[in-house]
Design a protein around this motif. Structure first.
Motif, PDB file in Angstrom:
ATOM      1  N   ARG A 213     -61.382  74.152  34.381  1.00 45.74           N
ATOM      2  CA  ARG A 213     -60.177  74.704  33.731  1.00 45.74           C
ATOM      3  C   ARG A 213     -59.165  73.629  33.408  1.00 45.74           C
ATOM      4  O   ARG A 213     -58.477  73.688  32.396  1.00 45.74           O
ATOM      5  CB  ARG A 213     -59.526  75.773  34.616  1.00 45.74           C
ATOM      6  CG  ARG A 213     -60.181  77.123  34.441  1.00 45.74           C
ATOM      7  CD  ARG A 213     -59.333  78.217  35.026  1.00 45.74           C
ATOM      8  NE  ARG A 213     -58.291  78.678  34.103  1.00 45.74           N
ATOM      9  CZ  ARG A 213     -57.805  79.908  34.102  1.00 45.74           C
ATOM     10  NH1 ARG A 213     -58.250  80.788  34.947  1.00 45.74           N
ATOM     11  NH2 ARG A 213     -56.862  80.240  33.242  1.00 45.74           N
TER      12      ARG A 213
ATOM     13  N   HIS B  51     -59.492  74.133  27.152  1.00 51.56           N
ATOM     14  CA  HIS B  51     -58.308  74.588  26.423  1.00 51.56           C
ATOM     15  C   HIS B  51     -57.444  75.443  27.344  1.00 51.56           C
ATOM     16  O   HIS B  51     -57.970  76.151  28.187  1.00 51.56           O
ATOM     17  CB  HIS B  51     -58.719  75.486  25.242  1.00 51.56           C
ATOM     18  CG  HIS B  51     -59.420  74.792  24.153  1.00 51.56           C
ATOM     19  ND1 HIS B  51     -59.098  74.973  22.821  1.00 51.56           N
ATOM     20  CD2 HIS B  51     -60.440  73.910  24.168  1.00 51.56           C
ATOM     21  CE1 HIS B  51     -59.888  74.231  22.087  1.00 51.56           C
ATOM     22  NE2 HIS B  51     -60.726  73.584  22.874  1.00 51.56           N
ATOM     23  N   THR B  52     -56.151  75.416  27.139  1.00 51.28           N
ATOM     24  CA  THR B  52     -55.254  76.302  27.872  1.00 51.28           C
ATOM     25  C   THR B  52     -55.751  77.740  27.653  1.00 51.28           C
ATOM     26  O   THR B  52     -56.196  78.066  26.565  1.00 51.28           O
ATOM     27  CB  THR B  52     -53.822  76.226  27.274  1.00 51.28           C
ATOM     28  OG1 THR B  52     -53.650  74.958  26.690  1.00 51.28           O
ATOM     29  CG2 THR B  52     -52.770  76.513  28.316  1.00 51.28           C
ATOM     30  N   ASP B  53     -55.653  78.570  28.649  1.00 49.11           N
ATOM     31  CA  ASP B  53     -56.044  79.983  28.574  1.00 49.11           C
ATOM     32  C   ASP B  53     -57.547  80.245  28.698  1.00 49.11           C
ATOM     33  O   ASP B  53     -57.950  81.369  28.939  1.00 49.11           O
ATOM     34  CB  ASP B  53     -55.568  80.664  27.273  1.00 49.11           C
ATOM     35  CG  ASP B  53     -54.067  80.645  27.109  1.00 49.11           C
ATOM     36  OD1 ASP B  53     -53.377  80.462  28.131  1.00 49.11           O
ATOM     37  OD2 ASP B  53     -53.599  80.812  25.976  1.00 49.11           O
TER      38      ASP B  53
END
Ligand code: SLL
Length: 153
Positions: free
Chosen positions: A27, A31-33
């Motif tokens: 994570r 990418h973020t999210d």
């Protein structure tokens, strides 16, 4: 070529996806999210080499993905991605030109989360999920090329 009349050939294939949650380390680099890594695929049954009759598979992903139309022209017919959400993937199967068969379209709902009858097992497996549909591709009055391809074994 000519068609083989009164003949119908059906071939099984598997269309599906597997998915698992990203580890904290993954994570940090994703990418973020993005929460999951997943794979959408079209496969033969029992290891059959479907590239003898399938020329390419086009996977249409959600518009939130870059280059959302992914054309895969050799084995394995699959796309591996990361993401956060579930959505319907349009899957178009193109046959070898010698077969003279029109492409076929299927839909597969990308599954990321444990739910349904296998929910407890999926949770116990650390959120590793799988959703696979079995399909029969039917060639009606196939061309001789297709007929011979499947009568050899
Ligand atoms: C939902 N209708 O709201 C769905 C849409 C879209 C998922 C899911 C990746 C995005 C990116 C991604 O997971 N898209 O890479 O920017 O649940």
């Amino acid at each position: 070529g000519t068609r083989v009349s009164k003949c119908q050939i059906s071939r099984p294939i598997l269309i599906g996806n597997d998915a698992k949650p990203l580890t904290p380390e993954e994570r940090a680099h994703a990418h973020t999210d993005h929460t999951h890594t997943w794979r959408i695929f079209v496969e033969g049954v029992d290891g059959e080499d479907i590239s003898k009759w399938i020329k390419k598979v086009v996977f249409k992903l959600h518009d939130t993905y870059n280059n959302s139309t992914r054309s895969i022209e050799s084995l394995p017919f699959e796309v591996i991605e990361t993401g956060w959400g579930e959505f319907d993937i349009m899957i178009r199967i193109f046959f070898m030109p010698e077969t003279h068969e029109k492409s076929l379209t299927f839909y597969h709902r990308l599954k990321l989360h444990p739910y349904g009858p296998r929910m407890e097992e999926e949770k116990a497996a650390g959120g590793l999920v799988e959703s696979v549909q079995y399909e029969e591709i039917v060639f009606n009055e196939p061309f001789e090329y297709t007929y011979k391809l499947f009568s050899e074994n």
